[in-house]
Enzyme design. Structure first.
Site, mmCIF file in Angstrom:
data_model
loop_
_atom_site.group_PDB
_atom_site.id
_atom_site.type_symbol
_atom_site.label_atom_id
_atom_site.label_comp_id
_atom_site.label_asym_id
_atom_site.label_seq_id
_atom_site.Cartn_x
_atom_site.Cartn_y
_atom_site.Cartn_z
ATOM 1 N N ASP A 52 34.859 56.236 -12.553
ATOM 2 C CA ASP A 52 34.797 57.449 -11.719
ATOM 3 C C ASP A 52 36.156 58.149 -11.887
ATOM 4 O O ASP A 52 37.004 58.101 -11.028
ATOM 5 C CB ASP A 52 34.486 57.124 -10.245
ATOM 6 C CG ASP A 52 35.507 56.212 -9.590
ATOM 7 O OD1 ASP A 52 36.120 55.366 -10.301
ATOM 8 O OD2 ASP A 52 35.730 56.325 -8.369
ATOM 9 N N HIS B 93 45.058 49.585 -9.716
ATOM 10 C CA HIS B 93 43.768 48.904 -9.581
ATOM 11 C C HIS B 93 43.029 48.788 -10.932
ATOM 12 O O HIS B 93 42.751 47.689 -11.418
ATOM 13 C CB HIS B 93 42.860 49.666 -8.619
ATOM 14 C CG HIS B 93 43.488 50.015 -7.318
ATOM 15 N ND1 HIS B 93 43.696 49.093 -6.328
ATOM 16 C CD2 HIS B 93 43.956 51.199 -6.829
ATOM 17 C CE1 HIS B 93 44.241 49.692 -5.279
ATOM 18 N NE2 HIS B 93 44.418 50.961 -5.559
HETATM 19 C C1 BDR Z 1 39.393 51.872 -6.271
HETATM 20 O O1 BDR Z 1 38.916 53.053 -5.632
HETATM 21 C C2 BDR Z 1 39.199 54.187 -6.421
HETATM 22 O O2 BDR Z 1 39.760 55.191 -5.640
HETATM 23 C C3 BDR Z 1 40.177 53.751 -7.471
HETATM 24 O O3 BDR Z 1 39.987 54.486 -8.670
HETATM 25 C C4 BDR Z 1 39.888 52.290 -7.634
HETATM 26 O O4 BDR Z 1 38.869 52.088 -8.588
HETATM 27 C C5 BDR Z 1 40.441 51.220 -5.393
HETATM 28 O O5 BDR Z 1 39.892 50.807 -4.178
HETATM 29 CA CA CA Z 2 38.117 53.926 -10.025
#
Ligand code: BDR
Ligand code: CA
Length: 317
Positions: A9, A244
């Site tokens: 995403d 992340h």
């Molecule tokens: C996840 O949520 C999204 O906002 C970031 O891209 C990551 O995949 C972190 O909780």
């Molecule tokens: Ca993400």
């Protein structure tokens, strides 16, 4: 060489995940499947094409996946997502749109086709909601145990969530899809907030990208500084932004970066704890644990790999 699918995403840290993958000689990025979350599906796929162009990899196709959660019929970007990733998903950093078009084949069909073609040589990494992989498993259950390695960024087992105390963002978007994945029988590695909030980036590192004096280096620095500023407002105690999504890619390439706990996970689907990732009592005594939850990370080694691979890529484009 392993074949890699990223399900994204895209998103600032999703973009860093693309950069990590393209800077890694161990894997060939054979396609990006688009999902919704930080941005709409359409914006995410637009970003995938623009970013792969910028990084000199115009050969990487982007396949639009499903545009909303499995239990909904539409999707809208949450204000907090726009705050963290910017309206364009890449921190309002400037990037030329790609002249390429997204593929006509749906991302779900592409995952199924790639699983049959590459089998155990295929690595699948999801860093958004689990909607596409759950739909692929439902459409063709024969691929459940065919994919070589499935790694997701999502969930929180030993720490609180980031959307609510019990809910992490990617799981929260489509709890049913994540639950279906965890209960599918497939072996999954969960790279959740337990470890991704230990791997942090600061402006000291983004300055190194700026010092490259390349288009990609400037873009990465502008984009990531936006993310660091958002983290400074929402989670000042961390002292940096959470890496992340690139950590999930790094773990898919080198599992020795983490230590794991084997758990038969499920996702709570009922309120008040809807979206919580937790051990499934009904499968507590199953000898085979299907999810390996990352609970420890070698953050220094990861950061070294992260900077080495991404700076190496950005130095030349
Ligand atoms: C996840 O949520 C999204 O906002 C970031 O891209 C990551 O995949 C972190 O909780
Ligand atoms: Ca993400």
């Amino acid at each position: 060489m392993y074949k890699l699918i990223l399900d994204l995403d895209t998103g600032i840290d999703d973009t860093l995940a693309i950069a990590y993958a393209l800077g890694s000689p161990e894997v060939e990025l054979i396609g990006i499947t688009g999902t919704y979350g930080n941005v709409t599906l359409e914006q995410g796929v637009h970003n995938d094409l623009a970013v792969t162009d910028l990084f000199g990899h115009k050969e990487v196709p982007a396949f639009p996946g499903l545009p909303h959660a499995s239990t909904k019929d539409s999707f809208e970007v949450l204000p907090v997502s726009a705050f963290i990733h910017g309206d364009n998903g890449v921190g309002e950093a400037e990037i030329a749109p790609s002249p390429r078009q997204p593929e006509e084949e749906n991302g779900v069909d592409f995952i199924i086709r790639a699983a049959h073609t590459y089998g155990k040589d295929l690595i699948y990494v999801a860093t958004g909601p689990m909607t596409n992989i759950a739909a692929a498993f439902e459409r063709d259950p024969s691929i459940i145990n065919e994919i070589g390695n499935i790694v997701i960024m999502g969930g929180a087992l030993t720490v609180s969530g980031n959307v609510a105390p019990w809910r992490e963002a990617n799981i929260s978007q489509d709890p049913e899809a994540a639950d279906a994945l965890f209960r599918s029988g497939a072996q999954v590695t969960m790279v959740g907030l337990d470890v991704t909030l230990q791997t942090l980036l600061t402006t000291k590192e983004t300055q190194q990208w700026r010092d490259l004096h390349t288009k990609a280096g400037d873009f990465l620095a502008d984009m990531t500084d936006y993310y660091i500023r958002a983290y400074a407002k929402t989670a000042p105690q961390l002292g940096g932004c959470g890496l992340h999504d690139p950590l999930a890619v790094a773990v898919a390439i080198d599992p020795s970066l983490i230590t794991t706990l084997g758990v038969n996970l499920k996702v709570d689907l009922e309120e008040p704890t809807r979206g919580r990732t937790i051990g499934d009592k009904d499968r507590l005594n199953d000898p085979v644990k299907t999810t390996q939850v990352a609970v420890g990370v070698d953050k220094d080694r990861f950061l070294q790999e992260f900077m080495g691979r991404i700076s190496g890529l950005a130095a030349s484009c």
